[in-house]
Design a protein around this motif. Structure first.
Motif, PDB file in Angstrom:
ATOM      1  N   HIS A 133     -12.397  30.960 -35.420  1.00 38.76           N
ATOM      2  CA  HIS A 133     -11.974  29.469 -35.886  1.00 38.76           C
ATOM      3  C   HIS A 133     -12.717  28.486 -35.201  1.00 38.76           C
ATOM      4  O   HIS A 133     -13.546  28.933 -33.625  1.00 38.76           O
ATOM      5  N   HIS A 155     -14.052  29.009 -31.187  1.00 42.13           N
ATOM      6  CA  HIS A 155     -12.842  30.191 -30.710  1.00 42.13           C
ATOM      7  C   HIS A 155     -13.294  31.495 -31.314  1.00 42.13           C
ATOM      8  O   HIS A 155     -12.527  31.723 -32.090  1.00 42.13           O
ATOM      9  N   ASP A 173     -11.391  25.058 -33.053  1.00 42.46           N
ATOM     10  CA  ASP A 173     -10.712  23.904 -33.045  1.00 42.46           C
ATOM     11  C   ASP A 173     -11.524  22.674 -32.508  1.00 42.46           C
ATOM     12  O   ASP A 173     -12.741  22.331 -31.647  1.00 42.46           O
TER      13      ASP A 173
HETATM   14 MN    MN Z   1      -8.266  27.769 -30.976  1.00 44.09          MN
END
Ligand code: MN
Length: 161
Positions: A46, A40, A48
């Motif tokens: 980051h 993401h 997920d």
């Molecule tokens: Mn996210």
């Protein structure tokens, strides 16, 4: 169809008219519960990490990505449950929306839950395309924040039948 109550926070954070993200939770056939890891590229990049649990995707945001070396650990911030259909979502969340940025599937597959501790800690075997093996997720309450968990790569069992 009524949504599980647990998705209330997910829905509160998003406007169906403004984001292409899914809002439905349909279970598809698979040989076990599913997992997905989505890259993401939001305000901060980051990964997920999501595990199918109780009709939704329990979710953690892992800023540094999934640890790959046995014993290696990574911060995993527990976030709101996502609907099951999120497991196949890829696309762009438009600017101005929660989580604005690009979502790509980094890995997916099924998992086997091996242990569930009283404190919520989970040990599981992932069977994905990129990832295979044992990991554990433990509530670590780092810096006193109950959302801060650790995702830890475990050594393989030596006596697996
Ligand atoms: Mn996210």
């Amino acid at each position: 169809m009524a949504q599980p109550k647990k998705l209330a926070e997910y829905e509160r954070k998003r406007d169906r008219k403004q984001t292409p993200e899914p809002f439905t939770s349909k279970r598809r056939r698979s040989k076990g519960p599913i997992f997905v890891i989505q890259r993401h590229d939001a305000r901060r990049l980051h990964y997920d990490f999501r595990l199918e649990m109780n009709g939704a995707l329990a979710s953690w945001a892992v800023p540094k990505g999934v640890p790959l070396e046995p014993g290696q650990r990574a911060l995993a911030v527990h976030v709101e449950d996502h609907p099951l259909d999120y497991a196949t979502f890829e696309g762009v969340i438009p600017a101005g929306n929660y989580g604005a940025g690009t979502v790509e599937i980094w890995d997916n597959g099924t998992f086997e839950l091996l242990e569930r501790k009283r404190d919520g800690g989970l040990t599981f075997r992932l069977e994905g395309t990129r990832l295979e093996g044992l990991w554990t997720l433990v509530p670590a309450h780092l810096d006193g924040d109950e959302k801060n968990w650790l995702l830890i790569k475990k050594h393989e069992e030596v006596d697996r039948v």
